[in-house]
Design an enzyme around this catalytic site. Sequence first.
Site, PDB file in Angstrom:
ATOM      1  N   SER A  91       0.835  -1.195   0.000  1.00  0.00           N
ATOM      2  CA  SER A  91       0.000   0.000   0.000  1.00  0.00           C
ATOM      3  C   SER A  91       0.878   1.256   0.000  1.00  0.00           C
ATOM      4  CB  SER A  91      -0.978  -0.036   1.178  1.00  0.00           C
ATOM      5  OG  SER A  91      -1.964   0.953   1.062  1.00  0.00           O
ATOM      6  N   HIS A 151      -8.661   0.571  -0.529  1.00  0.00           N
ATOM      7  CA  HIS A 151      -8.508  -0.324  -1.681  1.00  0.00           C
ATOM      8  C   HIS A 151      -9.847  -0.901  -2.152  1.00  0.00           C
ATOM      9  CE1 HIS A 151      -4.235   0.176  -1.243  1.00  0.00           C
ATOM     10  NE2 HIS A 151      -4.336  -0.168   0.024  1.00  0.00           N
TER      11      HIS A 151
END
Length: 386
Positions: free
Chosen positions: A160, A277
């Site tokens: 991430s 996400h």
Amino acid sequence: MLASVAVRMAASSRGKVRSLVSLSRTLSTNKPGSTAGGYPPPPEAPASPPNSEPAAAPQRRPKKDPSGCSVLLFPGQGSQFVGMGRGLLKYPNVKEMFTVAQKILGYDLLSLCLEGPEEELQKTVHCQPAVFVTSLAAVERLNQENPKAIEMCVAAAGFSVGEFAALVFSGAMNFAEALYAVKVRAETMQKASELVPSGMLSVIGRPQAQYNYACLQAKEHCKSLGMENPVCSVANYLFPDGRVIAGHQQTLDFLQENSRRLKFMRTKPLPVSGAFHTELMASATEPLREVLRQVEVRRPEISVYSNVDGKRYMNESHVRRQLVKQLVSPVKWEQTLHEIYERTQGQHFPHTYEVGPGRQLGATLQKCNRKAYQTYAHVEVTTYED
């Protein structure tokens, strides 16, 4: 409106700060003839026009022994803790990195990392820059204690927000500009999280578990209650039978209440502010896209793997596209690890270093590839030695 003045300030730091995170050092992929033990750099465009005479076939160069190479893994949000970075301040450049961070962020990041308060450090808007800077500070420790690990690094990946640190380390982005992009990313993700009640749920399932079907059932349940366009999807692929599912809070409640029927062995809500996400982060994409247009992005000097599909970045525009897409796409970490460590039987594995707070990436590597994990090490970010 984006604070372009901050971008200019970041750009003005380029000459000094870029050297702070090992980018001026000679990486193995910069050396002539390096194929880096099975990790070739991304292909370049052909130098001659398509219709020109074919060039003589280049002489094949021997590949390096992978056991002499290294891979760096950069952690993401959730790995932060109060006290991180305390063991890094004695290493060259680290204090300067935090000084630059204070100018770009507008607050004392070092104090927040060292002293907290914890509830402030846990906020998305703070923890993403904190993990980013601390991870790159850990690179400085690794370079001091084991410079060969830096020189022989052939690949990097980040989870991430950790992907930004991996790209800085690879030479694709400047430290200060990437930090400003992380700042914008964190702020817009925080805002997106506050629009609707949402979250993330860690799930370990039995082999029979069907995660996408479970998400579909959760959405259908919420629709039956009158909810319009419920969101529920896999946000992280961590390891076999290990997932993180994210979406509207009602969908996650359904998954927990029906976990046994859905073949989930364990479910645990994550202490994050929103459904990262997933499409619930859509409002954060345009601000990040805009700031990435303003900062310099270069082709990585080593292989860096994208969370979106587990594949290597090819060029600058690819980096910009994937970093934006990553906000609303699942992190395919399990697939990334398979891509990095796939090799023929009997071939050696590289040394792997997790640079940054926590050991979560090492734990996932152990579950995905036990042989690769045998040469894993964590670079400590506190006062304690490994």
